[in-house]
Design a protein around this motif. Structure first.
Motif, PDB file in Angstrom:
ATOM      1  N   MET A  11      51.310  77.459  45.550  1.00 27.46           N
ATOM      2  CA  MET A  11      52.493  78.160  45.811  1.00 27.46           C
ATOM      3  C   MET A  11      52.310  79.125  47.011  1.00 27.46           C
ATOM      4  SD  MET A  11      54.726  78.765  42.510  1.00 27.46           S
ATOM      5  CE  MET A  11      53.675  80.089  41.450  1.00 27.46           C
ATOM      6  N   SER A  12      53.320  79.044  48.046  1.00 26.80           N
ATOM      7  CA  SER A  12      53.341  80.047  49.177  1.00 26.80           C
ATOM      8  C   SER A  12      54.371  80.559  49.127  1.00 26.80           C
ATOM      9  CB  SER A  12      52.736  79.425  50.501  1.00 26.80           C
ATOM     10  OG  SER A  12      53.620  78.116  50.642  1.00 26.80           O
ATOM     11  N   VAL A  13      54.438  81.911  49.920  1.00 28.00           N
ATOM     12  CA  VAL A  13      55.764  82.744  49.961  1.00 28.00           C
ATOM     13  C   VAL A  13      56.491  82.263  51.270  1.00 28.00           C
ATOM     14  CG1 VAL A  13      56.518  85.000  50.569  1.00 28.00           C
ATOM     15  CG2 VAL A  13      54.691  84.799  49.146  1.00 28.00           C
ATOM     16  N   LYS A  14      57.680  82.150  50.906  1.00 28.32           N
ATOM     17  CA  LYS A  14      58.694  82.076  51.926  1.00 28.32           C
ATOM     18  C   LYS A  14      59.893  82.866  51.774  1.00 28.32           C
ATOM     19  CE  LYS A  14      57.748  76.878  52.937  1.00 28.32           C
ATOM     20  NZ  LYS A  14      57.210  76.340  51.832  1.00 28.32           N
ATOM     21  N   LEU A  15      60.755  82.918  52.898  1.00 31.07           N
ATOM     22  CA  LEU A  15      61.764  83.837  52.732  1.00 31.07           C
ATOM     23  C   LEU A  15      63.133  82.878  52.462  1.00 31.07           C
ATOM     24  CD1 LEU A  15      61.380  85.963  55.678  1.00 31.07           C
ATOM     25  CD2 LEU A  15      60.897  86.573  53.579  1.00 31.07           C
ATOM     26  N   ILE A  42      60.794  84.695  42.353  1.00 36.21           N
ATOM     27  CA  ILE A  42      61.176  85.753  43.243  1.00 36.21           C
ATOM     28  C   ILE A  42      59.432  86.411  43.394  1.00 36.21           C
ATOM     29  CG2 ILE A  42      61.982  88.046  43.588  1.00 36.21           C
ATOM     30  CD1 ILE A  42      64.033  85.760  43.680  1.00 36.21           C
ATOM     31  N   PHE A  43      59.194  86.915  44.621  1.00 38.19           N
ATOM     32  CA  PHE A  43      57.875  87.538  44.797  1.00 38.19           C
ATOM     33  C   PHE A  43      57.781  88.850  43.941  1.00 38.19           C
ATOM     34  CE2 PHE A  43      55.346  89.957  47.968  1.00 38.19           C
ATOM     35  CZ  PHE A  43      54.219  89.045  48.045  1.00 38.19           C
ATOM     36  N   GLN A  44      56.785  88.811  43.276  1.00 37.87           N
ATOM     37  CA  GLN A  44      56.686  90.024  42.287  1.00 37.87           C
ATOM     38  C   GLN A  44      57.179  91.485  42.572  1.00 37.87           C
ATOM     39  OE1 GLN A  44      56.349  89.654  38.921  1.00 37.87           O
ATOM     40  NE2 GLN A  44      56.370  91.915  38.665  1.00 37.87           N
ATOM     41  N   GLU A  45      56.566  91.887  43.991  1.00 38.31           N
ATOM     42  CA  GLU A  45      56.531  93.134  44.219  1.00 38.31           C
ATOM     43  C   GLU A  45      58.007  93.381  44.775  1.00 38.31           C
ATOM     44  OE1 GLU A  45      54.122  91.156  44.773  1.00 38.31           O
ATOM     45  OE2 GLU A  45      52.565  92.584  44.046  1.00 38.31           O
ATOM     46  N   LYS A  47      60.840  91.979  42.989  1.00 35.13           N
ATOM     47  CA  LYS A  47      61.723  92.067  42.098  1.00 35.13           C
ATOM     48  C   LYS A  47      62.625  93.162  41.799  1.00 35.13           C
ATOM     49  CE  LYS A  47      59.900  87.949  39.161  1.00 35.13           C
ATOM     50  NZ  LYS A  47      58.837  87.921  38.033  1.00 35.13           N
ATOM     51  N   GLU A  48      61.821  94.154  41.632  1.00 35.20           N
ATOM     52  CA  GLU A  48      62.743  95.750  40.964  1.00 35.20           C
ATOM     53  C   GLU A  48      63.693  95.856  42.016  1.00 35.20           C
ATOM     54  OE1 GLU A  48      62.296  96.684  38.191  1.00 35.20           O
ATOM     55  OE2 GLU A  48      63.820  98.225  38.666  1.00 35.20           O
ATOM     56  N   GLU A  49      63.428  95.870  43.367  1.00 39.70           N
ATOM     57  CA  GLU A  49      64.203  96.170  44.175  1.00 39.70           C
ATOM     58  C   GLU A  49      65.238  95.094  44.480  1.00 39.70           C
ATOM     59  OE1 GLU A  49      61.048  97.171  46.732  1.00 39.70           O
ATOM     60  OE2 GLU A  49      61.048  98.982  46.444  1.00 39.70           O
ATOM     61  N   LEU A  50      65.177  94.183  44.252  1.00 40.46           N
ATOM     62  CA  LEU A  50      66.128  92.992  44.279  1.00 40.46           C
ATOM     63  C   LEU A  50      67.142  93.276  43.055  1.00 40.46           C
ATOM     64  CD1 LEU A  50      67.200  90.298  45.681  1.00 40.46           C
ATOM     65  CD2 LEU A  50      65.892  88.944  44.112  1.00 40.46           C
ATOM     66  N   LYS A  51      66.589  93.523  42.008  1.00 39.95           N
ATOM     67  CA  LYS A  51      67.380  93.733  40.818  1.00 39.95           C
ATOM     68  C   LYS A  51      68.313  94.941  41.148  1.00 39.95           C
ATOM     69  CE  LYS A  51      66.610  95.568  36.311  1.00 39.95           C
ATOM     70  NZ  LYS A  51      65.502  96.139  35.530  1.00 39.95           N
ATOM     71  N   GLN A  52      67.775  96.270  41.541  1.00 39.07           N
ATOM     72  CA  GLN A  52      68.440  97.266  41.964  1.00 39.07           C
ATOM     73  C   GLN A  52      69.687  97.016  43.049  1.00 39.07           C
ATOM     74  OE1 GLN A  52      65.874 100.421  43.428  1.00 39.07           O
ATOM     75  NE2 GLN A  52      64.788 100.267  41.584  1.00 39.07           N
ATOM     76  N   CYS A  53      69.596  96.102  43.995  1.00 40.72           N
ATOM     77  CA  CYS A  53      70.341  95.733  45.045  1.00 40.72           C
ATOM     78  C   CYS A  53      71.487  95.022  44.225  1.00 40.72           C
ATOM     79  CB  CYS A  53      69.549  94.599  45.868  1.00 40.72           C
ATOM     80  SG  CYS A  53      70.747  93.898  46.951  1.00 40.72           S
ATOM     81  N   ILE A  54      71.143  93.988  43.385  1.00 39.04           N
ATOM     82  CA  ILE A  54      72.095  93.396  42.491  1.00 39.04           C
ATOM     83  C   ILE A  54      72.923  94.173  41.635  1.00 39.04           C
ATOM     84  CG2 ILE A  54      72.549  91.635  40.758  1.00 39.04           C
ATOM     85  CD1 ILE A  54      70.222  89.904  42.223  1.00 39.04           C
ATOM     86  N   GLU A  55      72.219  95.011  41.156  1.00 39.37           N
ATOM     87  CA  GLU A  55      73.123  95.946  40.135  1.00 39.37           C
ATOM     88  C   GLU A  55      73.986  96.771  40.856  1.00 39.37           C
ATOM     89  OE1 GLU A  55      69.636  96.444  36.426  1.00 39.37           O
ATOM     90  OE2 GLU A  55      69.915  98.146  37.944  1.00 39.37           O
ATOM     91  N   GLY A  56      73.631  97.307  42.082  1.00 38.51           N
ATOM     92  CA  GLY A  56      74.610  98.027  43.078  1.00 38.51           C
ATOM     93  C   GLY A  56      75.797  97.214  43.298  1.00 38.51           C
ATOM     94  N   PHE A  68      68.256  91.134  53.096  1.00 40.99           N
ATOM     95  CA  PHE A  68      67.195  91.693  52.248  1.00 40.99           C
ATOM     96  C   PHE A  68      66.222  92.300  52.844  1.00 40.99           C
ATOM     97  CE2 PHE A  68      63.889  91.943  48.771  1.00 40.99           C
ATOM     98  CZ  PHE A  68      64.690  92.776  47.799  1.00 40.99           C
ATOM     99  N   ASN A  69      66.050  91.780  54.141  1.00 39.41           N
ATOM    100  CA  ASN A  69      64.732  92.376  54.971  1.00 39.41           C
ATOM    101  C   ASN A  69      65.171  93.802  55.587  1.00 39.41           C
ATOM    102  OD1 ASN A  69      66.247  90.710  56.466  1.00 39.41           O
ATOM    103  ND2 ASN A  69      65.224  91.234  58.245  1.00 39.41           N
ATOM    104  N   GLU A  70      66.688  93.927  55.657  1.00 41.01           N
ATOM    105  CA  GLU A  70      67.116  95.393  56.017  1.00 41.01           C
ATOM    106  C   GLU A  70      67.041  96.387  54.881  1.00 41.01           C
ATOM    107  OE1 GLU A  70      70.891  94.587  57.793  1.00 41.01           O
ATOM    108  OE2 GLU A  70      69.902  93.470  59.542  1.00 41.01           O
ATOM    109  N   LEU A  71      66.893  95.863  53.585  1.00 39.21           N
ATOM    110  CA  LEU A  71      66.892  96.717  52.508  1.00 39.21           C
ATOM    111  C   LEU A  71      65.692  97.143  51.835  1.00 39.21           C
ATOM    112  CD1 LEU A  71      69.695  94.889  50.608  1.00 39.21           C
ATOM    113  CD2 LEU A  71      70.052  96.980  52.176  1.00 39.21           C
ATOM    114  N   ASN A  72      64.595  96.205  52.191  1.00 39.59           N
ATOM    115  CA  ASN A  72      63.284  96.035  51.554  1.00 39.59           C
ATOM    116  C   ASN A  72      62.212  96.272  52.514  1.00 39.59           C
ATOM    117  OD1 ASN A  72      61.012  94.359  50.303  1.00 39.59           O
ATOM    118  ND2 ASN A  72      61.773  95.607  48.731  1.00 39.59           N
ATOM    119  N   GLU A  73      61.509  96.916  52.660  1.00 41.37           N
ATOM    120  CA  GLU A  73      60.249  96.964  53.580  1.00 41.37           C
ATOM    121  C   GLU A  73      59.266  96.213  53.792  1.00 41.37           C
ATOM    122  OE1 GLU A  73      60.197  98.625  56.456  1.00 41.37           O
ATOM    123  OE2 GLU A  73      62.202  99.816  55.729  1.00 41.37           O
ATOM    124  N   LEU A  74      59.053  95.493  52.613  1.00 46.02           N
ATOM    125  CA  LEU A  74      58.093  94.347  52.286  1.00 46.02           C
ATOM    126  C   LEU A  74      58.650  93.196  52.744  1.00 46.02           C
ATOM    127  CD1 LEU A  74      55.312  93.536  51.387  1.00 46.02           C
ATOM    128  CD2 LEU A  74      56.181  93.245  49.139  1.00 46.02           C
TER     129      LEU A  74
END
Ligand SMILES: [Zn+2]
Length: 140
Positions: A11-15, A42-45, A47-56, A68-74
Motif C-alpha cells: 500500500m502506498s500513501v495518496k492524498l 487513513i494514515f495512522q499519524e 488519525k487523531e487530528e482528522l478525528k478532532q477536525c470531524i468532532e469540531g 486537510f493540508n491547511e489544518l495538518n502539518e504532516l
C-alpha cells in the motif's frame, strides 16, 4: 511511504478526499491504499487530528469543503512532496522551509498582539516537531 497490505501487495500513501456525513468534503487526507484489492486506511499519524477536525464540525455540519493540508502539518508536507513543482526538494528542505515560514508568521502574529493566531502557529510548529521525524523516515 509504503506498507504491506493484508492481501500481500504494497500500500502506498495518496492524498484522498474524505467525505463526512455526506456534506463535508475533506480534501488532501493522507490515506494508505492498495491498488490490488482496493483496501484503504487513513494514515495512522493523522488519525487523531482528522478525528478532532470531524468532532469540531458537530453532528449536523453544513455543506463545506475543507483542506486537510491547511489544518495538518504532516498532510501539508505530503501535499508539497507530491506536487511535481517541488519534486527536486527533499523532505528536509520542505520541512525547513515550512518551519521558517511559520516562524515568520509567529513574529508577525506576536507583534500584532494576536493571541489566538500566535497559539495556532505554535500548535502548528509543535505538529511539525512531532511529525518531522516520521515524515523523514517515511518519505525520505
Ligand atoms: Zn491489498
Amino acid at each position: 511511504m509504503q506498507k504491506p497490505c493484508a492481501c500481500g501487495h504494497v500500500m502506498s500513501v495518496k492524498l484522498r478526499t474524505v467525505i463526512y456525513s455526506k456534506s463535508v468534503e475533506i480534501e488532501h487526507v493522507p490515506v494508505y491504499s492498495c491498488e490490488a484489492c482496493k483496501h484503504s486506511e487513513i494514515f495512522q499519524e493523522v488519525k487523531e487530528e482528522l478525528k478532532q477536525c470531524i468532532e469540531g464540525l458537530g453532528s449536523a455540519p453544513a455543506k463545506q469543503v475543507l483542506q486537510f493540508n491547511e489544518l495538518n502539518e504532516l498532510a501539508h508536507i505530503i501535499y508539497v512532496v507530491s506536487d511535481k513543482e517541488y519534486i527536486h526538494l527533499t523532505v528536509r528542505d520542505i520541512v525547513e522551509e515550512r518551519i521558517n515560514q511559520l516562524l515568520d508568521l509567529l513574529l508577525i502574529s506576536q507583534s500584532a498582539g494576536d493571541v489566538a493566531w500566535t497559539a495556532e502557529i505554535r500548535s502548528r510548529l509543535a505538529q511539525i516537531s512531532r511529525h518531522a521525524v516520521k515524515a523523514n523516515d517515511l518519505i525520505g
